[in-house]
Design a protein around this motif. Structure first.
Motif, short mmCIF file in Angstrom:
data_model
loop_
_atom_site.label_atom_id
_atom_site.label_comp_id
_atom_site.label_asym_id
_atom_site.label_seq_id
_atom_site.Cartn_x
_atom_site.Cartn_y
_atom_site.Cartn_z
N TYR A 1 0.84 -1.19 0.00
CA TYR A 1 0.00 0.00 0.00
C TYR A 1 0.88 1.24 0.00
CZ TYR A 1 -3.70 -3.23 1.28
OH TYR A 1 -4.59 -4.26 1.29
N TYR A 2 0.51 2.18 -0.87
CA TYR A 2 1.23 3.46 -0.93
C TYR A 2 0.29 4.55 -0.45
CZ TYR A 2 4.74 1.18 -3.82
OH TYR A 2 5.71 0.35 -4.27
N VAL A 3 0.82 5.47 0.27
CA VAL A 3 0.04 6.62 0.72
C VAL A 3 0.65 7.87 0.09
CG1 VAL A 3 -0.70 7.98 2.71
CG2 VAL A 3 -0.53 5.48 2.89
N ARG A 4 -0.19 8.64 -0.61
CA ARG A 4 0.33 9.87 -1.21
C ARG A 4 0.52 10.93 -0.13
NH1 ARG A 4 -3.32 11.87 -5.73
NH2 ARG A 4 -4.95 11.14 -4.36
N LYS A 5 1.59 11.68 -0.26
CA LYS A 5 1.89 12.73 0.71
C LYS A 5 0.97 13.93 0.51
CE LYS A 5 6.79 11.76 1.35
NZ LYS A 5 8.14 12.34 1.35
N ASP A 6 0.78 14.66 1.61
CA ASP A 6 0.01 15.90 1.54
C ASP A 6 0.75 16.92 0.67
OD1 ASP A 6 -1.95 14.92 3.22
OD2 ASP A 6 -1.05 15.75 5.03
N ALA A 7 -0.02 17.76 0.00
CA ALA A 7 0.56 18.80 -0.85
C ALA A 7 -0.25 20.08 -0.68
CB ALA A 7 0.56 18.35 -2.31
N ARG A 8 0.37 21.20 -1.06
CA ARG A 8 -0.29 22.50 -0.85
C ARG A 8 0.11 23.46 -1.97
NH1 ARG A 8 0.25 25.77 4.69
NH2 ARG A 8 -0.74 23.86 5.27
N VAL A 9 -0.89 24.27 -2.36
CA VAL A 9 -0.67 25.39 -3.28
C VAL A 9 -1.07 26.66 -2.51
CG1 VAL A 9 -1.34 26.49 -5.46
CG2 VAL A 9 -1.20 23.99 -5.32
N THR A 10 -0.17 27.64 -2.46
CA THR A 10 -0.47 28.90 -1.78
C THR A 10 -0.65 29.98 -2.84
OG1 THR A 10 0.78 28.28 0.16
CG2 THR A 10 0.35 30.62 -0.13
N ILE A 11 -1.75 30.73 -2.75
CA ILE A 11 -2.05 31.80 -3.71
C ILE A 11 -1.85 33.14 -3.02
CG2 ILE A 11 -3.77 32.75 -5.30
CD1 ILE A 11 -4.77 29.52 -4.14
N HIS A 12 -1.00 33.98 -3.64
CA HIS A 12 -0.74 35.34 -3.14
C HIS A 12 -1.47 36.33 -4.05
CE1 HIS A 12 2.55 33.59 -0.84
NE2 HIS A 12 3.02 33.07 -1.95
N TYR A 13 -2.13 37.32 -3.43
CA TYR A 13 -2.83 38.38 -4.16
C TYR A 13 -2.08 39.67 -3.87
CZ TYR A 13 -6.43 34.81 -4.26
OH TYR A 13 -7.12 33.63 -4.45
N ARG A 14 -1.29 40.15 -4.85
CA ARG A 14 -0.36 41.25 -4.58
C ARG A 14 -0.64 42.48 -5.44
NH1 ARG A 14 4.76 37.68 -3.41
NH2 ARG A 14 4.12 37.03 -1.34
N ASP A 15 -0.32 43.63 -4.85
CA ASP A 15 -0.36 44.90 -5.57
C ASP A 15 0.79 44.90 -6.59
OD1 ASP A 15 0.66 47.79 -5.99
OD2 ASP A 15 -1.30 48.11 -5.06
N ASN A 16 0.49 45.23 -7.83
CA ASN A 16 1.48 45.18 -8.90
C ASN A 16 2.64 46.16 -8.68
OD1 ASN A 16 2.30 44.09 -11.45
ND2 ASN A 16 1.74 46.05 -12.38
N THR A 17 2.39 47.26 -7.99
CA THR A 17 3.43 48.27 -7.79
C THR A 17 4.23 47.99 -6.52
OG1 THR A 17 2.10 49.90 -8.94
CG2 THR A 17 3.86 50.74 -7.55
N THR A 18 3.55 47.81 -5.40
CA THR A 18 4.24 47.64 -4.12
C THR A 18 4.68 46.21 -3.86
OG1 THR A 18 2.23 47.17 -2.87
CG2 THR A 18 2.86 49.50 -3.12
N LYS A 19 4.08 45.27 -4.54
CA LYS A 19 4.31 43.83 -4.37
C LYS A 19 3.84 43.32 -3.00
CE LYS A 19 6.36 43.79 -8.39
NZ LYS A 19 5.49 44.28 -9.40
N LEU A 20 3.09 44.14 -2.27
CA LEU A 20 2.53 43.73 -0.98
C LEU A 20 1.19 43.04 -1.18
CD1 LEU A 20 3.26 46.99 1.06
CD2 LEU A 20 4.56 44.84 1.11
N ASN A 21 0.85 42.13 -0.27
CA ASN A 21 -0.45 41.46 -0.34
C ASN A 21 -1.57 42.47 -0.15
OD1 ASN A 21 0.80 39.02 -0.69
ND2 ASN A 21 -0.07 38.07 1.11
N ILE A 22 -2.63 42.33 -0.97
CA ILE A 22 -3.79 43.21 -0.82
C ILE A 22 -4.94 42.50 -0.10
CG2 ILE A 22 -3.27 44.85 -2.65
CD1 ILE A 22 -4.96 43.24 -4.55
#
Length: 161
Positions: A21-42
């Motif tokens: 038996y094989y168990v697949r490992k947990d995985a994650r995708v993180t989405i950042h929503y950033r200001d194009n000029t400041t590069k800070l999260n909005i």
């Protein structure tokens, strides 16, 4: 019986079936929503949880007061052992108000609203009004839009009878 590391080893007899038996490992995708000029999260980051080899797809989000202008190339794909980071870049929406004003009375002859976004370049243009002449030399003003609403005023003089 054990192997060289001391781990137990099983003996398989002919005709026996071994199930692995094989168990697949947990995985994650993180989405950042950033200001194009400041590069800070909005807004706060979001995550998609899953298992390695699961497909993922990031939904593009409408954020009030902003317009999506760019994104990393990995908004869809397959989850991996290492965390995947997706970044969406937004520009702030800006309003340019162009006013046409009679100079001596301050009466508003007309007004125009130009909806645009930070980083754009727009032109504000003078208009023709019956019985009025433009006082300003420039009939077109080029504006490099920043992160605040802008007001442009063209002044007119009433023609003499």
């Amino acid at each position: 019986m054990t192997d060289i590391n001391g781990n137990p080893v099983s003996t398989v007899n002919s005709g026996e079936v071994i199930k692995v038996y094989y168990v697949r490992k947990d995985a994650r995708v993180t989405i950042h929503y950033r200001d194009n000029t400041t590069k800070l999260n909005i807004i706060d980051d979001e995550t998609i949880e899953g298992k390695v080899f699961d497909p993922y797809s990031v939904k593009l989000k409408d954020i009030e007061g902003y317009t999506l202008v760019d994104k990393t190339d990995n908004i869809t794909g397959t989850m991996e052992e290492n965390e995947i980071e997706v970044t969406l870049y937004y520009a702030k929406n800006v309003k340019v108000t162009v006013k046409y004003v009679e100079e001596t009375t301050g009466n508003l002859l007309g007004q125009e609203i130009i909806k645009t976004k930070q980083g754009d370049q727009v032109e504000a243009k003078a208009k023709d009004f019956d019985e009025y002449v433009l006082i300003d030399r420039n009939s077109i003003i080029t504006i490099n839009v920043r992160d605040e609403d802008i007001e442009v005023t063209f002044l007119y003089e009433k023609l003499k009878d």
